[in-house]
Write an enzyme that holds these catalytic residues in place. Structure first.
Site, PDB file in Angstrom:
ATOM      1  N   LYS A   5      34.854 -24.434  15.481  1.00 60.03           N
ATOM      2  CA  LYS A   5      35.224 -22.970  15.391  1.00 60.03           C
ATOM      3  C   LYS A   5      36.690 -22.979  14.871  1.00 60.03           C
ATOM      4  CE  LYS A   5      35.390 -18.537  17.878  1.00 60.03           C
ATOM      5  NZ  LYS A   5      35.002 -17.972  19.385  1.00 60.03           N
ATOM      6  N   HIS A  41      24.510 -20.268  23.735  1.00 54.41           N
ATOM      7  CA  HIS A  41      25.807 -20.902  24.268  1.00 54.41           C
ATOM      8  C   HIS A  41      25.808 -21.129  25.663  1.00 54.41           C
ATOM      9  CE1 HIS A  41      29.959 -21.122  22.674  1.00 54.41           C
ATOM     10  NE2 HIS A  41      30.230 -20.641  23.435  1.00 54.41           N
ATOM     11  N   HIS A  53      38.554 -26.851  23.030  1.00 52.10           N
ATOM     12  CA  HIS A  53      39.313 -25.798  23.435  1.00 52.10           C
ATOM     13  C   HIS A  53      40.945 -25.897  23.403  1.00 52.10           C
ATOM     14  CE1 HIS A  53      35.766 -24.170  25.970  1.00 52.10           C
ATOM     15  NE2 HIS A  53      35.597 -23.749  24.758  1.00 52.10           N
ATOM     16  N   TYR A  98      34.407 -21.038  31.033  1.00 58.47           N
ATOM     17  CA  TYR A  98      33.051 -21.744  31.038  1.00 58.47           C
ATOM     18  C   TYR A  98      32.590 -22.415  32.100  1.00 58.47           C
ATOM     19  CZ  TYR A  98      33.114 -21.443  25.819  1.00 58.47           C
ATOM     20  OH  TYR A  98      33.081 -21.300  24.485  1.00 58.47           O
TER      21      TYR A  98
END
Length: 371
Positions: free
Chosen positions: A230, A308, A334, A343
């Protein structure tokens, strides 16, 4: 008078004479200018397209052009989103408000001169429609659905048992799809074992399977090179290397079976993709999601669990296995530890173990927790 609604109007009638209406052309020029501005920032084409569609949607819903909007139109739009059978989540509505505000800021920016054009041609000047009094306040670090959570160990077991049983049930029905179902099971097991996102998984190539010199027993499955992580806005995809941890060593057999037995049956030829389809193409993120939903339904699990959540589960279980927070953060790519913490949903048993270890360190080994 206007003969058609905003966004499609081309003719106006004045003094019994038909004239071209400049409003649609100005709207299109505005949107094209905003598209170029975002493209110059190297934003993803999908992001830009969704924002342009949002502005067109607001024009259609209000029946007004951007230079005619007032705060009342913005409020009516958000109110509309909150109604219906599927009301939008708070985070989605906030995203819409931000995108619309960015468009209005572009229109008002004196460097582009659109506000002056609107005033001269239409006698109306654009204004900001979202302000402190009618926009969503950002008060928390996490605004996602609280029902979205990691799998428990029992749920993970039930999910993958359902995934493994699916090919057999398809064969019993005498229909096609058993080979694809076997692939889907391997894909989703890999998502969990390596803590991957859907897009990251779909874009993996065979060459992305790497050896880990510290874990030679895992062979080429010792790590996965993620090349399409991402990205930040206007930045290229992030790269990272994800190590297979010993507790997930079963993934070696899963991938080995896929590479040596299942994948060749798709006749992929020289296609570089790790995960291929029956049509010799690369599996899509949407296909991964559809496979997940089908298996979740077979396992009779909470419908709020999504693909996810497997990534959330990996983070949680790595933490419970005792891996340091920094290692877990690097595994999932991250930038901030706070994101990884969101998370994580460790069990009470794990929390009690931490509490017991802390008490023993302060009070001695004789201290025990009583049930």
């Amino acid at each position: 008078m206007t003969l058609q609604s905003p966004g499609s109007a081309h003719l106006v009638l004045a003094d019994n004479v038909v004239h071209l209406d400049p409003a649609p052309a100005v709207l299109e020029a505005l949107l094209e200018g905003w598209r170029r501005q975002q493209s110059a920032r190297f934003l993803k084409s999908g992001t830009v397209a969704r924002r342009l569609q949002l502005i067109r949607r607001l024009v259609q819903l209000t029946g007004l052009y951007p230079w005619q909007w007032t705060p009342a139109e913005g409020e009516a739009f958000i109110d509309h989103l909150r109604g219906g059978e599927k009301p939008r989540e708070l985070s989605t509505a906030r995203g819409y408000e931000v995108a619309i505000s960015m468009f209005v800021e572009f229109v008002l920016d004196p460097r582009y001169g659109w506000a002056q054009v609107c005033a001269e041609r239409f006698g109306e000047t654009p204004q900001r429609i979202f302000h402190d009094g009618n926009s969503i306040l950002h008060k928390g670090d996490y605004e996602g659905d609280p029902r979205r959570r990691p799998f428990t160990y029992d749920e993970i077991q039930a999910f993958f048992e359902a995934a493994e049983a699916r090919p057999g049930r398809i064969i019993e029905r005498g229909v096609k799809g058993a080979l694809g179902a076997a692939r889907d099971a391997a894909v989703l097991k890999s998502v969990y074992a390596y803590g991957l996102r859907r897009t990251e998984t779909s874009k993996l190539d065979l060459a992305d399977l790497r050896r880990n010199p510290k874990m030679p027993q895992f062979g080429r499955m010792g790590s996965v090179m993620v090349r399409y992580g991402k990205s930040s806005k206007g930045a290229p995809p992030k790269r990272r290397s994800v190590l297979l941890v010993p507790e997930m060593d079963w993934a070696v057999d899963v991938l080995d079976e896929w590479l040596t037995d299942l994948r060749p049956r798709f006749s992929p030829g020289k296609h570089p993709a790790l995960w291929v389809t029956e049509r010799r193409g690369r599996i899509s993120p949407r296909s991964i999601n559809e496979a997940f939903v089908a298996i979740r339904r077979d396992a009779d699990l909470d419908e709020k669990l999504d693909v996810h959540c497997l990534r959330h589960s990996a983070v949680t279980h790595w933490t419970e296995f005792g891996y340091p927070p920094r290692f877990v953060q690097e595994q999932v790519g991250h930038a901030h530890a706070a994101t990884t913490a969101i998370y994580t949903g460790v069990s009470n048993e794990f929390r009690n173990q931490l509490l017991l270890a802390s008490l023993k360190s302060r009070l001695g080994d004789h201290w025990e927790l009583t049930p």
